[in-house]
Design an enzyme around this catalytic site. Structure first.
Site, mmCIF file in Angstrom:
data_model
loop_
_atom_site.group_PDB
_atom_site.id
_atom_site.type_symbol
_atom_site.label_atom_id
_atom_site.label_comp_id
_atom_site.label_asym_id
_atom_site.label_seq_id
_atom_site.Cartn_x
_atom_site.Cartn_y
_atom_site.Cartn_z
ATOM 1 N N GLU A 95 -4.892 -8.344 -1.831
ATOM 2 C CA GLU A 95 -5.527 -8.277 -0.508
ATOM 3 C C GLU A 95 -6.919 -7.683 -0.672
ATOM 4 O O GLU A 95 -7.094 -6.637 -1.293
ATOM 5 C CB GLU A 95 -4.690 -7.409 0.431
ATOM 6 C CG GLU A 95 -5.195 -7.343 1.860
ATOM 7 C CD GLU A 95 -4.314 -6.463 2.744
ATOM 8 O OE1 GLU A 95 -3.083 -6.669 2.751
ATOM 9 O OE2 GLU A 95 -4.864 -5.546 3.388
ATOM 10 N N GLU A 130 0.804 -1.222 0.000
ATOM 11 C CA GLU A 130 0.000 0.000 0.000
ATOM 12 C C GLU A 130 0.839 1.276 0.000
ATOM 13 O O GLU A 130 0.583 2.217 0.749
ATOM 14 C CB GLU A 130 -1.004 -0.033 1.164
ATOM 15 C CG GLU A 130 -1.998 -1.176 1.010
ATOM 16 C CD GLU A 130 -2.997 -1.304 2.139
ATOM 17 O OE1 GLU A 130 -2.903 -0.536 3.123
ATOM 18 O OE2 GLU A 130 -3.891 -2.186 2.057
#
Length: 541
Positions: free
Chosen positions: A314, A196
């Site tokens: 994810e 991220e």
């Protein structure tokens, strides 16, 4: 008194029957060509780094379920993983870019994660001891896990301003870690770089051109370290939220011989504390919104990086550990299975569920290790849905969602049907686009009264697979919540609650065998897999 009670119950049941709408529809499956193809191990689950004191909204649902402290000797854990017969596991998460590997010439102390006021995500750097890495790999080897490991991509960088980090990545610690893994013979299917850090990031971000340069270095390092090995792991990145400009730049900078898969994260349901989670899950218009992400990523890859495949690295539905009493209940499977279907038809090769265990969105309960409903949804997909995704057309309501794949490791086609309506029962006629062959009914002029067929009235001989006409059947897996309660933590398959056996084993997932001449009945707020063994589909070989 008893007679009066009987009258009340009878009147109640009649009212319920009258309140239930019945809708007739047709689903047409095109078996001539596949529209997309997944990886053999499309279903994936994650293991995260969060310690027990990771808390959201006044509750701390992680317990001892992290990479560092998960009880690898718990008998249910091994059984749950082995049931997949080759489950892909991705190790990663928010703290991934703060993990140091206690091997080689470490320049920093290797201490456990601890809460610190100004730390990234409120935690200090943490440490993976090689003793623990050895334990993990013994478990992975014993359970035939296919492993993706997320590397620390912030190591050596410094914060420039707010969430922006700059400077070159220090590859030394990762190199020592990979060397150690090779020396021990550990089988890593793929190395993922960062978590991220794309676009504006979450806790931190890195510019795409810098990220691309670091990927080139990492790919070169992997090739060099594995030059004497029979297998070279793939390189996956960036493991972040899709940003079209950033992802495009990353592909342009890194070039055609570097990135094997572009991984992105999806939490389209919003915050886990949102009181509207259930209504979002059951809203077809809301579920459709995320399709743009899949479409846009597929276009970016096709135009700028056709050598790479798309992964969902994810996805937990709701972020911040998921929604309590939602993410771990039956209702969540409407979102989960719908997104598996959507992802697969938009060229996604791998889909990693957050998490295998830990948080509210674990496939397994974080303390008991008992499977939550989504575990069985994942297992059924893994066993029934093959790699080839097929086009599906339907004239039914938008509340009836449908996806089709070639059946896994067998002939025919498997159809997934999701009924989001709370009052409509769908009677479905399934057809093949080839010569408009009808698969679920015998004749075009079947009377409406014949649609009263239900599983309860199925021929017992057919149900048990003992029909004298053994070729004319299909397999059905009807999923409903226990006692009709959408937020039940027990899933029911064909009327039988899915619970561990007396010996603590994963229960059998047996279908009912239904005469192929009968229509398919999909009850309100239910999910059904239907396997057509005799479906003629050239795309399926």
């Amino acid at each position: 008194m008893e007679f009066g009670l009987i009258l009340v119950l009878f009147a109640t049941s009649i009212t319920a029957i009258l309140a239930e709408d019945i809708s007739y529809g047709t689903i047409v499956v095109d078996g001539t060509t596949s529209i997309a193809q997944t990886d053999d191990n499309f279903i994936c689950a994650t293991l995260d780094w969060w310690p027990p004191d990771k808390c959201d909204y006044g509750q701390c649902p992680w317990h001892y379920a992290s990479v560092i402290n998960l009880n690898l000797s718990h008998p249910l854990l091994a059984k749950a993983v082995q049931a997949f017969d080759r489950l892909r596991i991705r190790i990663g998460g928010s703290l991934q870019d703060q993990v140091l590997y206690n091997v080689g010439n470490m320049k920093s102390p290797c201490n456990p994660f601890r809460k610190v006021k100004h730390g990234l995500f409120g935690f200090s750097k943490g440490c993976l001891q090689m003793k623990r890495w050895d334990e993990l790999n013994r478990f992975f080897n014993a359970t035939s896990v296919m492993l993706t490991f997320g590397l620390n991509a912030l190591h050596g960088r410094h914060k420039i301003k707010r969430t922006l980090w700059g400077g070159d990545w220090d590859s030394g610690n990762a190199q020592d870690f990979i060397k150690y893994s090779i020396s021990k013979g550990y089988q890593i299917d793929s190395w993922e770089f960062g978590n991220e850090l794309s676009g504006n990031g979450v806790g931190a971000h890195v510019y795409a051109d810098q990220y691309g340069k670091d990927l080139i270095r990492l790919k070169k390092m992997i090739k060099e370290l594995y030059k004497d090995s029979q297998f070279e792991p793939s390189l996956v990145a960036p493991g972040g939220f899709f940003n079209q400009q950033w992802f495009t730049k990353l592909l342009q900078v890194s070039g055609s011989t570097v990135l094997d898969a572009m991984s992105h994260h999806i939490y389209n349901l919003g915050a886990g504390v949102d009181p509207k989670l259930v209504s979002k899950i059951l809203d077809p218009n809301y579920l459709n919104k995320v399709a743009n992400t899949f479409i846009n990523l597929a276009n970016v890859i096709q135009k700028h990086g056709p050598w790479a495949s798309a992964w969902v690295g994810e996805s937990g539905g709701a972020y911040n550990s998921g929604g309590p009493h939602v993410s771990d209940t039956f209702v969540n499977s409407f979102w989960y299975l719908d997104q598996l279907g959507m992802a697969s038809k938009y060229h996604t090769k791998v889909y990693c569920r957050q998490t295998l265990i830990g948080g509210n969105y674990g496939l397994l309960n974080a303390t008991t290790y008992v499977p939550n409903p989504d575990y069985y949804s994942a297992l059924l997909w893994h066993r029934l849905m093959g790699k080839e995704a097929l086009a599906v057309d339907s004239d039914a309501s938008p509340f009836l969602r449908s996806y089709a794949h070639c059946s896994k490791e067998r002939g025919g086609v498997t159809l997934l049907v999701i009924n989001l309506s709370d009052k409509t029962k769908f009677i479905i006629d399934v057809q093949s686009s080839i010569n408009n062959i009808k698969l679920a009914t015998e004749q075009q002029n079947i009377s409406r009264t014949s649609f009263s067929h239900s599983l309860n009235k199925a021929d017992p001989g057919v149900r048990n697979g003992a029909s004298s006409d053994q070729d004319l059947y299909r397999e059905e897996y009807h999923l409903t919540p226990k006692n009709g309660y959408l937020q039940s933590q027990t899933m029911v398959l064909n009327g039988i609650p899915l619970e561990l056996t007396d010996t603590g084993n994963i229960p059998r997932l047996d279908p009912v065998h239904v005469n192929s001449k009968s229509p398919i009945s999909i009850t309100p707020l239910s999910i059904t897999f239907v396997v057509f063994p005799d479906f003629v589909a050239p795309a399926c070989g």
